[in-house]
Design an enzyme around this catalytic site. Sequence first.
Site, PDB file in Angstrom:
ATOM      1  N   LYS A 143     -13.717   5.180   5.923  1.00 54.70           N
ATOM      2  CA  LYS A 143     -14.126   6.120   4.869  1.00 54.70           C
ATOM      3  C   LYS A 143     -15.635   6.061   4.667  1.00 54.70           C
ATOM      4  O   LYS A 143     -16.273   7.052   4.327  1.00 54.70           O
ATOM      5  CB  LYS A 143     -13.394   5.807   3.573  1.00 54.70           C
ATOM      6  CG  LYS A 143     -13.635   6.821   2.460  1.00 54.70           C
ATOM      7  CD  LYS A 143     -12.607   6.683   1.360  1.00 54.70           C
ATOM      8  CE  LYS A 143     -12.849   5.449   0.525  1.00 54.70           C
ATOM      9  NZ  LYS A 143     -14.042   5.602  -0.366  1.00 54.70           N
ATOM     10  N   HIS A 155       0.845  -1.186   0.000  1.00 53.49           N
ATOM     11  CA  HIS A 155       0.000   0.000   0.000  1.00 53.49           C
ATOM     12  C   HIS A 155       0.888   1.248   0.000  1.00 53.49           C
ATOM     13  O   HIS A 155       1.809   1.375   0.820  1.00 53.49           O
ATOM     14  CB  HIS A 155      -0.920   0.003   1.219  1.00 53.49           C
ATOM     15  CG  HIS A 155      -2.003  -1.028   1.126  1.00 53.49           C
ATOM     16  ND1 HIS A 155      -1.740  -2.366   1.059  1.00 53.49           N
ATOM     17  CD2 HIS A 155      -3.353  -0.911   1.086  1.00 53.49           C
ATOM     18  CE1 HIS A 155      -2.883  -3.036   0.986  1.00 53.49           C
ATOM     19  NE2 HIS A 155      -3.867  -2.170   0.996  1.00 53.49           N
TER      20      HIS A 155
END
Length: 896
Positions: free
Chosen positions: A563, A135
């Site tokens: 999120k 990531h």
Amino acid sequence: MTVSPAKSAISQNPDIRYLGKMLGDVIRAYGGDKLYRQTEYIRSTSVDRFRGVEGADASDRGLGALSLDDTLDFVRGFMLFSLLANLAEDRQGVASEEGASFEEALIKLHEEGVDNDTLRDLLANALIVPVLTAHPTEVRRKSIIDHKNRIAALMAMRDAGRSATPDGDDIEDAIVRQIALLWQTRPLRNEKLFVSDEVENARSYMQQVFLTALPKLYMRWEAALGERPPGFVRLGSWIGGDRDGNPFVDAETLRYAVRRNGGTAIRHYLEEIHKLGAEISISSRNSDTPADVLALADKSGDNAPSRADEPYRRALSGIYTRLCATHVRLVGDEPPRPSSLGGEAYTGPDELRADLATLAGGLAAGGDGQLATGGALGRLIRAVEIFGFHLATLDLRQNSVVHERVVAELFKAAGVESDYLALNQEARVTLLLAELSHNRPLADEWQDYNEETAKELAIIRAAAEAQANYGRGVITTYNISQTESVSHMLEVYVLAKQAGLFRIGEDGTPSATIMSVPLFETIGDLQAAPDTMTAFFALEPMRALARKRGYQEVMIGYSDSNKDGGYITSTWELFRASSALAPIFEQVGVGMQLFHGRGGAVGRGGGSAFGAIKAQPRGTVQGRIRITEQGEVIAAKYGTVDNAVTSLETMVSATLLATCAPDKIAEVDRKRFHAAMADLSKAAFGHYRALVYETKGFAEFFRQMTPISEIATLKIGSRPASRKKGGRIQDLRAIPWVFSWAQARVMLPGWYGTGQALSEFGDKELLKAMASEWSYFRSLLANMEMVLAKSDMGIAAHYAALVKDTKQSETLFGQVRDGWSQAHDSLLTATGQDHLLAANSTLNNSIQLRLPYIEPLNLLQIELMKRHRAGEDDPRIGEGIQLTINAIATALRNSG
């Protein structure tokens, strides 16, 4: 750079002063007096403002006098100071936590009444795995990190009282040389990373750190336990097998990752065996050599007269020769120091371990056992046990929507079902189970499939090939992003079947060498997780498969849930899902293994791993846990052997405590606390969703206020920043979402909605009791507190001024600022503190040290963004923005 920290307590770390002075000398020597004076002026005035020196606010910041070239050099200097400060803090034990050592955990458990038999049984079935991922949150080049690690090694020599390096260089001169090299090293990547680059970056940590750190830790744990523990801590990786949203990962990248990792392990063993050959010089004239050692020596092919009476050396020659042949078979070329003898390759690591154990047994047979265990041979045997020929277990990952399309095409091409995607869930499950009831493959190697299907079939076949060559431990898990139903789990087994990784035995029962693992990551997925797993276990073949294995893994995602629903709702739904899953697994007699998809930032599950693991619901850890490690977290936690030892031991201690320590919260309090959390989560979710998803223009406000578009130009990862094209928040990956807010010093994902929920909650005394008595709530507040301490609404207001629609900016940023104030005030009320981090002086000192260095970087970044967005095309502007992003991320440490 002379260091005058913002708080007097900060200056207690002598390494920061020492390294800061050296950096200042280097800047003066290589950048010139003018740059040094400019840097020192900006630094000192910023420090004075943070210290509250009278008149400091009215003084000129000095930023306006910087030319573009000066700006690039200045930002580089501040970035390097933060880098060196990170190094100094890690050396002083900032990363370690009280009670986190293995010995302390054992003492705590014994005090709680946990006996050695219970611990022995736990460790026999335990599995703890840090899983390295690619990531893209590490902004620093590997060259920068390598120089930093060299400085750390030199500082360790200095601590030991040495004045010179092993090569005879003066220690202080060598440190200055490394800092000078840092100053002249390009901090930004010129080219975008490829998957192979990400494989190599992770492999360097495996080679330089994990291969040494883990065997070293096992020796320590053996001493603490008084017996040899099983290999319950291992290493995992996603790099080369994670295709979710990354079109550049395919069968060839998987083969590359497996081959490079495996070659690294084998070459390490070869080097250690070579060293053992030099050390174990036992002569048969001076000792009684067991028959099995003599047999190993006789079949080695080493007939050198000089070693005729040295059976251990001859045996090691044979082992070395066979391992060289293994390297050729698996890696495809000769190792750096090939053997001149001839020998067959090992069929697997167990065969190598058996030969090494034979030598260890022979050494134990002589004398009083002084040569029995430990030492280099003991560490090598342990390394072979835990790393095998694969080094790290590689996971596969893909999105469920891809699997649906691929399986649909396979069914259609085989004439089984013309429109799989049109079927409802019940019909899909029925069809998939029928396909999994026999061994006849669905895929035809002569069929012309579309590109996506062909790619996925090639991946699963490459996984089968890897298992055949390197052993089943090389790939064991297939993670399914966006798991919403049982059919998503069954589809993976249908794909695995095409490569022989799922089979039906002669007795009719299924077996699989790879496990289908659901990833529940949105709020809705987490809430549905108990029903999904109940339905999965209700299927007799799947229940039988899980029972045969003994456990079933479930992955829970922190990033997308945050999120999707905000900080407090994300953490609560993760807690609830874990709690609800445990009795479901217990009822069917299957162990539960949770895989935590955490990031570095609090908005992506970051924060203290020790606190997070201990705060897991009772009964959910069960001695088995896997946790993703990525980006800047890998460098911080595993950059050196010492850091890795601390980090790994922290994970182990927390897992033992979370598994065995009794829950001291009374049932009546548990019910009160859980009911309160449900109310807080509902309120916070409403506030968060109202702002982020229901406020018109918020997406554009976010994109204009933060450097999200500029971050996209950084060459820090191989995969795209968004899953789909478009400007919706839903389509943006969690990493750039969190990273952008951190750069703008808002850090909204780590707190927004929580402050409103806490302030609206009527029973403030109950909140105080939860903060004091409940480890989950205490950890939640502690992580949010760190984020609030690193954020700055004053600086954020400057970023908000970048938004073109002034009225909209004032309205939306006003909501953000008010939410921050509510979070700040409510947290202090709940924890009984008079300022943030009052109860954590170490972390407070660390953050306060950095703030005067971050503010000028933020202000420069804003000015450069204005010029860039106005259309100025001077390449130094773009470079300056990227440098400030790099520098701010380095200073904040866990910003992604």
